[in-house]
Write a protein that holds these residues in place. Structure first.
Motif, PDB file in Angstrom:
ATOM      1  N   ILE A  75      -8.317 -22.904 -21.205  1.00  0.00           N
ATOM      2  CA  ILE A  75      -7.303 -21.958 -21.676  1.00  0.00           C
ATOM      3  C   ILE A  75      -7.855 -21.154 -22.853  1.00  0.00           C
ATOM      4  O   ILE A  75      -7.668 -19.931 -22.930  1.00  0.00           O
ATOM      5  N   ALA A  76      -8.565 -21.834 -23.762  1.00  0.00           N
ATOM      6  CA  ALA A  76      -9.197 -21.146 -24.894  1.00  0.00           C
ATOM      7  C   ALA A  76     -10.200 -20.115 -24.382  1.00  0.00           C
ATOM      8  O   ALA A  76     -10.274 -18.990 -24.910  1.00  0.00           O
ATOM      9  N   LYS A  77     -10.970 -20.464 -23.343  1.00  0.00           N
ATOM     10  CA  LYS A  77     -11.928 -19.510 -22.765  1.00  0.00           C
ATOM     11  C   LYS A  77     -11.202 -18.310 -22.179  1.00  0.00           C
ATOM     12  O   LYS A  77     -11.667 -17.168 -22.303  1.00  0.00           O
ATOM     13  N   GLY A  78     -10.068 -18.538 -21.558  1.00  0.00           N
ATOM     14  CA  GLY A  78      -9.278 -17.429 -21.016  1.00  0.00           C
ATOM     15  C   GLY A  78      -8.812 -16.492 -22.121  1.00  0.00           C
ATOM     16  O   GLY A  78      -8.884 -15.264 -21.988  1.00  0.00           O
ATOM     17  N   SER A  79      -8.347 -17.062 -23.212  1.00  0.00           N
ATOM     18  CA  SER A  79      -7.922 -16.247 -24.356  1.00  0.00           C
ATOM     19  C   SER A  79      -9.096 -15.479 -24.945  1.00  0.00           C
ATOM     20  O   SER A  79      -8.959 -14.326 -25.364  1.00  0.00           O
ATOM     21  N   LEU A  80     -10.257 -16.111 -24.969  1.00  0.00           N
ATOM     22  CA  LEU A  80     -11.464 -15.447 -25.457  1.00  0.00           C
ATOM     23  C   LEU A  80     -11.805 -14.244 -24.572  1.00  0.00           C
ATOM     24  O   LEU A  80     -12.152 -13.175 -25.072  1.00  0.00           O
ATOM     25  N   ASN A  81     -11.685 -14.418 -23.264  1.00  0.00           N
ATOM     26  CA  ASN A  81     -11.958 -13.313 -22.345  1.00  0.00           C
ATOM     27  C   ASN A  81     -10.941 -12.182 -22.520  1.00  0.00           C
ATOM     28  O   ASN A  81     -11.301 -11.004 -22.446  1.00  0.00           O
ATOM     29  N   GLU A  82      -9.684 -12.535 -22.757  1.00  0.00           N
ATOM     30  CA  GLU A  82      -8.672 -11.519 -23.054  1.00  0.00           C
ATOM     31  C   GLU A  82      -9.072 -10.736 -24.297  1.00  0.00           C
ATOM     32  O   GLU A  82      -9.009  -9.500 -24.317  1.00  0.00           O
ATOM     33  N   LEU A  83      -9.448 -11.451 -25.350  1.00  0.00           N
ATOM     34  CA  LEU A  83      -9.810 -10.810 -26.603  1.00  0.00           C
ATOM     35  C   LEU A  83     -11.030  -9.915 -26.437  1.00  0.00           C
ATOM     36  O   LEU A  83     -11.079  -8.807 -26.985  1.00  0.00           O
ATOM     37  N   THR A  84     -11.997 -10.369 -25.669  1.00  0.00           N
ATOM     38  CA  THR A  84     -13.190  -9.560 -25.411  1.00  0.00           C
ATOM     39  C   THR A  84     -12.795  -8.223 -24.785  1.00  0.00           C
ATOM     40  O   THR A  84     -13.269  -7.159 -25.201  1.00  0.00           O
ATOM     41  N   THR A  85     -11.910  -8.268 -23.812  1.00  0.00           N
ATOM     42  CA  THR A  85     -11.422  -7.056 -23.160  1.00  0.00           C
ATOM     43  C   THR A  85     -10.691  -6.159 -24.152  1.00  0.00           C
ATOM     44  O   THR A  85     -10.899  -4.941 -24.190  1.00  0.00           O
ATOM     45  N   GLN A  86      -9.847  -6.757 -24.971  1.00  0.00           N
ATOM     46  CA  GLN A  86      -9.058  -5.987 -25.938  1.00  0.00           C
ATOM     47  C   GLN A  86      -9.937  -5.341 -26.998  1.00  0.00           C
ATOM     48  O   GLN A  86      -9.697  -4.191 -27.395  1.00  0.00           O
ATOM     49  N   VAL A  87     -10.958  -6.041 -27.457  1.00  0.00           N
ATOM     50  CA  VAL A  87     -11.892  -5.466 -28.431  1.00  0.00           C
ATOM     51  C   VAL A  87     -12.624  -4.281 -27.803  1.00  0.00           C
ATOM     52  O   VAL A  87     -12.788  -3.234 -28.442  1.00  0.00           O
ATOM     53  N   ASP A  88     -13.050  -4.435 -26.556  1.00  0.00           N
ATOM     54  CA  ASP A  88     -13.728  -3.330 -25.874  1.00  0.00           C
ATOM     55  C   ASP A  88     -12.809  -2.114 -25.751  1.00  0.00           C
ATOM     56  O   ASP A  88     -13.239  -0.978 -25.964  1.00  0.00           O
ATOM     57  N   ILE A  89     -11.555  -2.339 -25.408  1.00  0.00           N
ATOM     58  CA  ILE A  89     -10.594  -1.239 -25.301  1.00  0.00           C
ATOM     59  C   ILE A  89     -10.391  -0.581 -26.669  1.00  0.00           C
ATOM     60  O   ILE A  89     -10.402   0.650 -26.778  1.00  0.00           O
ATOM     61  N   ALA A  90     -10.215  -1.410 -27.707  1.00  0.00           N
ATOM     62  CA  ALA A  90     -10.023  -0.869 -29.060  1.00  0.00           C
ATOM     63  C   ALA A  90     -11.221  -0.010 -29.475  1.00  0.00           C
ATOM     64  O   ALA A  90     -11.053   1.035 -30.105  1.00  0.00           O
ATOM     65  N   TYR A  91     -12.401  -0.431 -29.108  1.00  0.00           N
ATOM     66  CA  TYR A  91     -13.604   0.355 -29.407  1.00  0.00           C
ATOM     67  C   TYR A  91     -13.619   1.651 -28.592  1.00  0.00           C
ATOM     68  O   TYR A  91     -13.858   2.738 -29.132  1.00  0.00           O
ATOM     69  N   ASP A  92     -13.351   1.519 -27.293  1.00  0.00           N
ATOM     70  CA  ASP A  92     -13.417   2.683 -26.406  1.00  0.00           C
ATOM     71  C   ASP A  92     -12.443   3.790 -26.809  1.00  0.00           C
ATOM     72  O   ASP A  92     -12.722   4.966 -26.591  1.00  0.00           O
ATOM     73  N   ILE A  93     -11.312   3.422 -27.386  1.00  0.00           N
ATOM     74  CA  ILE A  93     -10.344   4.455 -27.788  1.00  0.00           C
ATOM     75  C   ILE A  93     -10.465   4.822 -29.267  1.00  0.00           C
ATOM     76  O   ILE A  93      -9.670   5.588 -29.790  1.00  0.00           O
ATOM     77  N   GLY A  94     -11.484   4.250 -29.919  1.00  0.00           N
ATOM     78  CA  GLY A  94     -11.788   4.661 -31.279  1.00  0.00           C
ATOM     79  C   GLY A  94     -11.018   3.944 -32.370  1.00  0.00           C
ATOM     80  O   GLY A  94     -11.017   4.382 -33.518  1.00  0.00           O
ATOM     81  N   TYR A  95     -10.383   2.824 -32.043  1.00  0.00           N
ATOM     82  CA  TYR A  95      -9.621   2.081 -33.049  1.00  0.00           C
ATOM     83  C   TYR A  95     -10.509   1.211 -33.934  1.00  0.00           C
ATOM     84  O   TYR A  95     -10.151   0.926 -35.060  1.00  0.00           O
ATOM     85  N   ILE A  96     -11.628   0.747 -33.382  1.00  0.00           N
ATOM     86  CA  ILE A  96     -12.585  -0.012 -34.202  1.00  0.00           C
ATOM     87  C   ILE A  96     -13.959   0.622 -34.042  1.00  0.00           C
ATOM     88  O   ILE A  96     -14.282   1.193 -32.999  1.00  0.00           O
ATOM     89  N   ASP A  97     -14.752   0.521 -35.093  1.00  0.00           N
ATOM     90  CA  ASP A  97     -16.072   1.159 -35.066  1.00  0.00           C
ATOM     91  C   ASP A  97     -17.109   0.272 -34.386  1.00  0.00           C
ATOM     92  O   ASP A  97     -16.863  -0.901 -34.091  1.00  0.00           O
TER      93      ASP A  97
END
Length: 125
Positions: A75-97
């Motif tokens: 379950i922790a690995k699943g949450s980690l994969n969710e977070l990885t996706t969310q960080v990538d999205i945040a980067y792609d739309i310019g929210y994080i550098d």
């Protein structure tokens, strides 16, 4: 086997993977606090995913069996994969550098490997 205590560890807080994932959650909170954006939803989801990783490690640690502990590690690995996706999205739309994105991805890759290794080691018990 009784509880899922791991060798010399008396508490989940002694597990390196818990320490790393708790540190990751703190970093996510700090990064999302520093950035003021209209899309609170994405950052809220990132925070929930980040907190879920060490929380599931902690919850699974004191379960009554190794099988249950492993289930929570997945379950922790699943949450980690969710977070990885969310960080990538945040980067792609310019929210994080790029530097924060790289630092977070490096940390998430490390935690993913640690979870995989812990699951493998517990399966052999």
């Amino acid at each position: 086997m009784g509880g899922s205590k791991i060798g010399k560890y008396q508490s989940f807080k002694e597990l390196n993977v818990w320490k790393e994932s708790e540190e990751l959650a703190v970093k996510i909170y700090k990064i999302t606090n520093e950035i003021v954006v209209k899309d609170f939803g994405l950052f809220s989801q990132m925070r929930r995913s980040a907190v879920s990783i060490p929380s599931n490690i902690a919850e699974g640690y004191d379960r009554n069996s190794t099988k249950e502990f492993i289930r929570f590690l997945y379950i922790a690995k699943g949450s980690l994969n969710e977070l990885t996706t969310q960080v990538d999205i945040a980067y792609d739309i310019g929210y994080i550098d790029g530097s924060n994105c790289q630092m977070l991805n490096d940390k998430m890759n490390k935690i993913g490997a640690m979870l995989t290794n812990l699951i493998k080691s517990r399966r052999g018990k």
